[in-house]
Write a protein that holds these residues in place. Structure first.
Motif, PDB file in Angstrom:
ATOM      1  N   ILE A   7       0.880  -1.167   0.000  1.00 41.53           N
ATOM      2  CA  ILE A   7       0.000   0.000   0.000  1.00 41.53           C
ATOM      3  C   ILE A   7       0.914   1.212   0.000  1.00 41.53           C
ATOM      4  N   PRO A   8       0.896   1.993  -1.086  1.00 40.07           N
ATOM      5  CA  PRO A   8       1.809   3.131  -1.192  1.00 40.07           C
ATOM      6  C   PRO A   8       1.511   4.203  -0.143  1.00 40.07           C
ATOM      7  N   GLU A   9       2.521   5.002   0.169  1.00 36.76           N
ATOM      8  CA  GLU A   9       2.382   6.076   1.143  1.00 36.76           C
ATOM      9  C   GLU A   9       1.617   7.250   0.537  1.00 36.76           C
ATOM     10  N   VAL A  10       0.731   7.832   1.338  1.00 37.14           N
ATOM     11  CA  VAL A  10      -0.086   8.962   0.891  1.00 37.14           C
ATOM     12  C   VAL A  10       0.712  10.249   1.029  1.00 37.14           C
ATOM     13  N   SER A  11       0.668  11.082  -0.013  1.00 35.14           N
ATOM     14  CA  SER A  11       1.285  12.402   0.051  1.00 35.14           C
ATOM     15  C   SER A  11       0.354  13.399  -0.637  1.00 35.14           C
ATOM     16  N   ASP A  12       0.400  14.634  -0.184  1.00 38.35           N
ATOM     17  CA  ASP A  12      -0.371  15.732  -0.770  1.00 38.35           C
ATOM     18  C   ASP A  12      -1.888  15.564  -0.691  1.00 38.35           C
ATOM     19  N   VAL A  13      -2.358  14.773   0.259  1.00 35.72           N
ATOM     20  CA  VAL A  13      -3.781  14.677   0.565  1.00 35.72           C
ATOM     21  C   VAL A  13      -3.905  14.964   2.052  1.00 35.72           C
ATOM     22  N   PHE A  14      -4.736  15.953   2.405  1.00 34.92           N
ATOM     23  CA  PHE A  14      -4.815  16.422   3.784  1.00 34.92           C
ATOM     24  C   PHE A  14      -6.261  16.488   4.253  1.00 34.92           C
ATOM     25  N   MET A  15      -6.427  16.521   5.567  1.00 34.55           N
ATOM     26  CA  MET A  15      -7.722  16.799   6.183  1.00 34.55           C
ATOM     27  C   MET A  15      -7.583  18.112   6.932  1.00 34.55           C
ATOM     28  N   LEU A  42      -8.300  12.208  -7.745  1.00 33.91           N
ATOM     29  CA  LEU A  42      -8.493  11.038  -6.892  1.00 33.91           C
ATOM     30  C   LEU A  42      -9.859  10.453  -7.221  1.00 33.91           C
ATOM     31  N   GLU A  43      -9.928   9.138  -7.269  1.00 29.15           N
ATOM     32  CA  GLU A  43     -11.188   8.483  -7.595  1.00 29.15           C
ATOM     33  C   GLU A  43     -11.660   7.628  -6.430  1.00 29.15           C
ATOM     34  N   MET A  44     -12.989   7.517  -6.325  1.00 26.55           N
ATOM     35  CA  MET A  44     -13.645   6.694  -5.303  1.00 26.55           C
ATOM     36  C   MET A  44     -13.059   6.953  -3.909  1.00 26.55           C
ATOM     37  N   VAL A  45     -13.168   8.186  -3.465  1.00 29.16           N
ATOM     38  CA  VAL A  45     -12.662   8.573  -2.146  1.00 29.16           C
ATOM     39  C   VAL A  45     -13.683   8.143  -1.102  1.00 29.16           C
ATOM     40  N   VAL A  85     -18.435  17.381  19.847  1.00 29.59           N
ATOM     41  CA  VAL A  85     -17.385  16.443  19.432  1.00 29.59           C
ATOM     42  C   VAL A  85     -16.007  17.093  19.366  1.00 29.59           C
ATOM     43  N   LEU A  86     -15.934  18.424  19.524  1.00 30.66           N
ATOM     44  CA  LEU A  86     -14.627  19.097  19.466  1.00 30.66           C
ATOM     45  C   LEU A  86     -13.746  18.718  20.645  1.00 30.66           C
ATOM     46  N   LYS A  87     -14.343  18.335  21.767  1.00 29.76           N
ATOM     47  CA  LYS A  87     -13.559  17.941  22.943  1.00 29.76           C
ATOM     48  C   LYS A  87     -13.093  16.481  22.860  1.00 29.76           C
ATOM     49  N   LEU A  88     -13.523  15.778  21.815  1.00 30.04           N
ATOM     50  CA  LEU A  88     -13.122  14.380  21.605  1.00 30.04           C
ATOM     51  C   LEU A  88     -11.980  14.307  20.600  1.00 30.04           C
ATOM     52  N   SER A  89     -11.305  13.168  20.564  1.00 29.10           N
ATOM     53  CA  SER A  89     -10.375  12.893  19.465  1.00 29.10           C
ATOM     54  C   SER A  89     -11.231  12.526  18.258  1.00 29.10           C
ATOM     55  N   ASN A  90     -10.913  13.092  17.107  1.00 29.83           N
ATOM     56  CA  ASN A  90     -11.686  12.831  15.892  1.00 29.83           C
ATOM     57  C   ASN A  90     -10.762  12.263  14.823  1.00 29.83           C
ATOM     58  N   PHE A  91     -11.116  11.077  14.319  1.00 31.78           N
ATOM     59  CA  PHE A  91     -10.282  10.521  13.260  1.00 31.78           C
ATOM     60  C   PHE A  91     -11.078  10.403  11.963  1.00 31.78           C
ATOM     61  N   PHE A  92     -10.331  10.511  10.879  1.00 27.22           N
ATOM     62  CA  PHE A  92     -10.876  10.371   9.536  1.00 27.22           C
ATOM     63  C   PHE A  92      -9.995   9.370   8.804  1.00 27.22           C
ATOM     64  N   ASN A  93     -10.554   8.224   8.466  1.00 22.75           N
ATOM     65  CA  ASN A  93      -9.818   7.234   7.693  1.00 22.75           C
ATOM     66  C   ASN A  93     -10.175   7.432   6.219  1.00 22.75           C
ATOM     67  N   VAL A  94      -9.171   7.769   5.403  1.00 27.71           N
ATOM     68  CA  VAL A  94      -9.391   8.117   4.004  1.00 27.71           C
ATOM     69  C   VAL A  94      -8.771   7.043   3.111  1.00 27.71           C
ATOM     70  N   THR A  95      -9.585   6.512   2.206  1.00 23.75           N
ATOM     71  CA  THR A  95      -9.133   5.527   1.227  1.00 23.75           C
ATOM     72  C   THR A  95      -9.526   6.040  -0.153  1.00 23.75           C
ATOM     73  N   ASN A 100      -4.327   3.056 -10.807  1.00 20.73           N
ATOM     74  CA  ASN A 100      -4.710   1.694 -10.430  1.00 20.73           C
ATOM     75  C   ASN A 100      -4.280   1.341  -9.010  1.00 20.73           C
ATOM     76  N   ALA A 101      -3.721   2.301  -8.283  1.00 14.57           N
ATOM     77  CA  ALA A 101      -3.228   2.023  -6.936  1.00 14.57           C
ATOM     78  C   ALA A 101      -4.217   2.516  -5.882  1.00 14.57           C
ATOM     79  N   MET A 102      -4.358   1.736  -4.818  1.00 12.83           N
ATOM     80  CA  MET A 102      -5.212   2.124  -3.706  1.00 12.83           C
ATOM     81  C   MET A 102      -4.345   2.718  -2.597  1.00 12.83           C
ATOM     82  N   PHE A 103      -4.807   3.813  -2.026  1.00  6.70           N
ATOM     83  CA  PHE A 103      -4.107   4.501  -0.951  1.00  6.70           C
ATOM     84  C   PHE A 103      -5.009   4.555   0.269  1.00  6.70           C
ATOM     85  N   ASP A 104      -4.409   4.576   1.457  1.00  5.61           N
ATOM     86  CA  ASP A 104      -5.177   4.619   2.693  1.00  5.61           C
ATOM     87  C   ASP A 104      -4.377   5.375   3.745  1.00  5.61           C
ATOM     88  N   LYS A 105      -5.042   6.281   4.469  1.00  5.80           N
ATOM     89  CA  LYS A 105      -4.362   7.020   5.532  1.00  5.80           C
ATOM     90  C   LYS A 105      -5.366   7.431   6.595  1.00  5.80           C
TER      91      LYS A 105
END
Length: 133
Positions: A7-15, A42-45, A85-95, A100-105
């Protein structure tokens, strides 16, 4: 078998979480955005988000979002964040697919880091917010 999957490393994609004025409700709202700073589309985010606090055993519902295509050098609003929810930890899993390569972070906003004093200018959005790379 697992060692053969690359699984390649994600670069230049941010939240980013941005505080912006809502004209309809006349309020200051926090909204999460995904930013594609790449030179390719990016396709099928797929974005899965959740807020939690392990110390207090609190967690929010899991939200899922899909963006068919996120053009190069662009952004998209993902979701509104309620003040609770601002006082909680918030995670976003992005795929997503790039070619033809799938990325995940996983992007994590630690609890109590989404606040006015942490706001910075986010160039591509041209708004003030908190950016996770």
């Amino acid at each position: 078998m697992k060692k053969d999957i690359k699984i390649p490393e994600v670069s230049d994609v941010f939240m980013a979480v941005v505080k912006e004025y809502n004209q309809d409700f006349k309020t200051e709202d926090w909204n999460a955005y995904i930013i594609n700073n790449k030179d390719v589309d990016l396709e099928m985010v797929l974005i899965v988000s959740k807020g939690y606090d392990d110390d207090k055993m609190i967690e929010t519902a899991v939200l899922r979002h899909k963006i068919e295509k996120l053009p190069a050098k662009s952004f998209a609003k993902v979701e509104f964040l309620q003040n609770d929810v601002l006082k909680l930890s918030n995670f976003f899993n992005v795929t997503f697919f790039e070619g033809n390569a799938m990325f995940d972070k996983k992007y994590l906003f630690e609890k109590n880091t989404i606040k006015d004093s942490a706001l910075r200018n986010i160039p591509l959005l041209n708004k003030r917010g908190i950016l996770i790379k």
